[in-house]
Structure formats: structure tokens, C-alpha cells
Scaffold this motif. Structure first.
Motif, PDB file in Angstrom:
ATOM      1  N   ASN A  37      10.070   9.592   4.740  1.00 37.87           N
ATOM      2  CA  ASN A  37      10.227  11.000   5.094  1.00 37.87           C
ATOM      3  C   ASN A  37       9.573  11.908   4.050  1.00 37.87           C
ATOM      4  O   ASN A  37       8.847  12.857   4.389  1.00 37.87           O
ATOM      5  N   GLN A  38       9.818  11.620   2.773  1.00 37.31           N
ATOM      6  CA  GLN A  38       9.214  12.425   1.715  1.00 37.31           C
ATOM      7  C   GLN A  38       7.691  12.283   1.701  1.00 37.31           C
ATOM      8  O   GLN A  38       6.972  13.270   1.482  1.00 37.31           O
ATOM      9  N   PHE A  39       7.211  11.070   1.928  1.00 40.64           N
ATOM     10  CA  PHE A  39       5.761  10.851   1.940  1.00 40.64           C
ATOM     11  C   PHE A  39       5.118  11.606   3.104  1.00 40.64           C
ATOM     12  O   PHE A  39       4.057  12.223   2.942  1.00 40.64           O
ATOM     13  N   ALA A  40       5.769  11.573   4.277  1.00 42.13           N
ATOM     14  CA  ALA A  40       5.241  12.288   5.437  1.00 42.13           C
ATOM     15  C   ALA A  40       5.208  13.792   5.173  1.00 42.13           C
ATOM     16  O   ALA A  40       4.265  14.481   5.583  1.00 42.13           O
ATOM     17  N   ARG A  87       4.186   6.080  -4.945  1.00 38.88           N
ATOM     18  CA  ARG A  87       4.217   6.219  -6.399  1.00 38.88           C
ATOM     19  C   ARG A  87       3.222   7.293  -6.841  1.00 38.88           C
ATOM     20  O   ARG A  87       3.526   8.125  -7.705  1.00 38.88           O
ATOM     21  N   LYS A  88       2.047   7.290  -6.238  1.00 38.68           N
ATOM     22  CA  LYS A  88       1.032   8.283  -6.585  1.00 38.68           C
ATOM     23  C   LYS A  88       1.482   9.707  -6.251  1.00 38.68           C
ATOM     24  O   LYS A  88       1.108  10.670  -6.934  1.00 38.68           O
ATOM     25  N   THR A  89       2.251   9.831  -5.171  1.00 41.99           N
ATOM     26  CA  THR A  89       2.665  11.161  -4.699  1.00 41.99           C
ATOM     27  C   THR A  89       4.062  11.548  -5.165  1.00 41.99           C
ATOM     28  O   THR A  89       4.580  12.594  -4.756  1.00 41.99           O
ATOM     29  N   ASP A  90       4.660  10.698  -5.988  1.00 38.57           N
ATOM     30  CA  ASP A  90       6.002  10.955  -6.516  1.00 38.57           C
ATOM     31  C   ASP A  90       7.014  11.154  -5.392  1.00 38.57           C
ATOM     32  O   ASP A  90       7.861  12.044  -5.425  1.00 38.57           O
ATOM     33  N   LEU A 131       0.826  -1.209   0.000  1.00 40.81           N
ATOM     34  CA  LEU A 131       0.000   0.000   0.000  1.00 40.81           C
ATOM     35  C   LEU A 131       0.856   1.253   0.000  1.00 40.81           C
ATOM     36  O   LEU A 131       0.642   2.180  -0.791  1.00 40.81           O
ATOM     37  N   MET A 132       1.844   1.293   0.889  1.00 38.71           N
ATOM     38  CA  MET A 132       2.666   2.489   1.000  1.00 38.71           C
ATOM     39  C   MET A 132       3.506   2.711  -0.251  1.00 38.71           C
ATOM     40  O   MET A 132       3.713   3.854  -0.678  1.00 38.71           O
ATOM     41  N   ARG A 133       3.991   1.649  -0.864  1.00 41.22           N
ATOM     42  CA  ARG A 133       4.739   1.803  -2.117  1.00 41.22           C
ATOM     43  C   ARG A 133       3.828   2.380  -3.209  1.00 41.22           C
ATOM     44  O   ARG A 133       4.258   3.220  -4.004  1.00 41.22           O
ATOM     45  N   LEU A 134       2.585   1.924  -3.255  1.00 43.44           N
ATOM     46  CA  LEU A 134       1.646   2.445  -4.245  1.00 43.44           C
ATOM     47  C   LEU A 134       1.345   3.923  -4.004  1.00 43.44           C
ATOM     48  O   LEU A 134       1.303   4.723  -4.944  1.00 43.44           O
TER      49      LEU A 134
END
Length: 275
Positions: free
Chosen positions: A33-36, A25-28, A19-22
Motif C-alpha cells: 500500500n505504501q509503495f503504491a 527499501r529504495k523508497t523507504d 525485486l519489490m523488497r529492494l
């Protein structure tokens, strides 16, 4: 709710990683850290806490959680409408294909683009087999892999030891297992599974299902019909340890085990074929 078994916990963790990898990917984004930071930038006006500072998402990205992420899914669903479905069903419904009930597996099988609603299941299965076996290397679609997994999951549960009618003696489920191996080794499929962080986990889960199927082989099913099982693991030492452990657990030899797992398989094959 906490998982009741180690198997349930593993499923939760594998689902979380995919899920988190997907979502990354959606958020580039490429790490926790970048996702947060992406989440914080889009939710600060909502009064949410700074997620980059709290490092809340690190365990989810790394699959280090201990229970189903119900709260996290509710939060993520406010930003990603498909978050809940991606967690429970997986990318292209891979978790439904692998762990879902028979009805969900059949639904996935019938989604084959060359099938029509009135096709009998035998025709659907044949078309799925052809899609995998006749596809050029590196050109297999991820959806083809998911259908192959659904086919194997369906046959392993519904027709574990049924025989094929093509004269080679192998059973339906074992041939479907071979089809799955062909599909996840395809470079395009393997690259996607690795990008999702689940390549090794998927291989291990499929192998475990096949070992359980072979390990509960009824007396009336020959070794040939059940399939010449091989634990598929890139690390030779792990492959050897797992293989020996399986045979000791399910089919213990009266004499001391032979040193090489392949010898054990050959010995058991000879004994089973002569029973």
C-alpha cells in the motif's frame, strides 16, 4: 509469456518478491500500500492511474503472479533505472549465481576483491572458500554469499562428482554445498535474505539442486564422494517428509522404508559404500 513448468513459475515469484523488497527499501516504504502511494504521488502528473486504489502491486509484493512481469518491469524502469537488472540478475547478482549459465557464474567468482584477472580458477576458488570459512560470525558480506552460491552452481554443473585432493574423500561440489550452508547461516547474510523475503526459498532451491545432484550419482561415485546429504529445513516434519520422499523416488529400498529418515540415510550409505 506464461511459465511452462512449476519450477519456472517459482523462479518468477521469487524474483518478484526480491525485486519489490529492494524497491520498497529504495523508497523507504514497508508494504504494498505504501509503495503504491509512493508510485502514485510521483506519476500522477504523467497521467497514470491511482495505483494505491487499484492494488496493482499487491500480487508482485506477495509473489502471487502467474507470469513474468514484463509490463510491470517496463513501467518500473521509468522510475528505477536498475529495475530490469534487479529482477533478472537479482540483488548482488544472486539469480545469476544460482541459475545463470557457467559463464556468468565464473564472472561472479572472478569479482572476488583479492583476485586479479590472470589468477587461475583454482586460486579464485580457494580465495572464495577462505573468505567464507575464515570470516567471523556476523561479518560475512552478502557478496561473499553470492560468490559461494556461484561456486556451488558452477561445480554442481561443471564438476558434479570431481574429487578434492585434500585427502578427506569428499567431492568438489559437495564441499561447495557445505560452504553455501555455512554462508547462508551467517547472521548478517540470513538477515539480508529474510529482509528480501527469499531466505526459505533460497534454502529450498539449494537443497533441491543438491538432492538432484546426489540422486543422479553414477555407480562409480561413492556415497562419501557425493556427500552425506541432509535436507536443510527448519520444520522437522517438512524435513522428514521431503527426505523420505526423495529417497523413495531416487533410491527405493527393496524392503519397507525405515521410519526415521536418518536411518534411511545410514542404510543407503552402507549399501552404496559396499557396491
Amino acid at each position: 509469456m506464461s511459465p511452462r513448468t512449476s519450477e519456472e513459475l517459482e523462479k518468477i515469484q521469487i524474483r518478484s518478491v526480491a525485486l519489490m523488497r529492494l524497491l520498497m527499501r529504495k523508497t523507504d516504504t514497508s508494504n504494498a500500500n505504501q509503495f503504491a502511494k509512493w508510485l502514485t504521488d510521483r506519476t500522477k502528473e504523467w497521467g497514470w492511474s491511482d495505483m494505491q486504489e487499484s492494488k496493482k502491486w499487491y500480487p508482485f509484493v506477495r509473489g502471487k503472479i502467474k507470469r513474468a512481469p514484463i509490463g510491470a518491469l517496463k513501467l518500473l524502469s521509468q522510475l528505477f533505472a536498475d529495475a530490469d537488472d534487479l529482477y533478472w540478475s537479482g540483488p548482488a547478482d544472486i539469480w545469476s549465481a544460482l541459475w545463470g549459465p557457467l559463464s556468468e557464474q565464473v564472472t561472479i567468482l572472478r569479482r572476488h576483491p583479492k583476485c586479479v584477472p590472470k589468477d587461475p580458477l583454482s586460486i579464485v576458488i580457494k580465495k572464495i572458500e577462505e573468505s567464507v570459512s575464515l570470516c567471523a560470525e556476523g561479518q560475512l558480506e552478502f557478496e561473499d554469499f553470492v560468490r559461494a552460491v556461484a561456486l556451488y552452481g558452477y561445480l554442481a554443473a561443471a564438476d558434479s562428482y570431481g574429487r578434492t585432493c585434500d585427502g578427506d574423500g569428499f567431492g568438489h561440489a559437495y564441499k561447495a554445498y557445505c560452504l553455501v550452508q555455512t554462508s547462508y547461516r551467517d547472521p548478517a547474510v540470513a538477515d539480508e535474505l529474510k529482509a528480501l523475503g527469499i531466505y526459505a526459498a533460497i534454502r529450498a532451491e539449494l537443497t533441491a539442486i543438491e538432492l538432484r545432484r546426489a540422486g543422479t550419482r553414477p555407480a562409480w561415485v561413492s556415497f562419501l564422494e557425493c556427500g552425506a546429504i541432509r535436507v536443510d529445513d527448519p520444520e522437522h516434519t517438512v524435513r522428514e517428509r521431503n527426505r523420505v520422499a526423495f529417497w523413495k523416488k531416487w533410491m527405493p529400498l527393496k524392503q519397507p522404508p525405515l521410519e526415521q529418515p536418518s536411518d534411511i540415510l545410514d542404510e543407503l550409505a552402507n549399501r552404496w559404500c559396499n557396491t
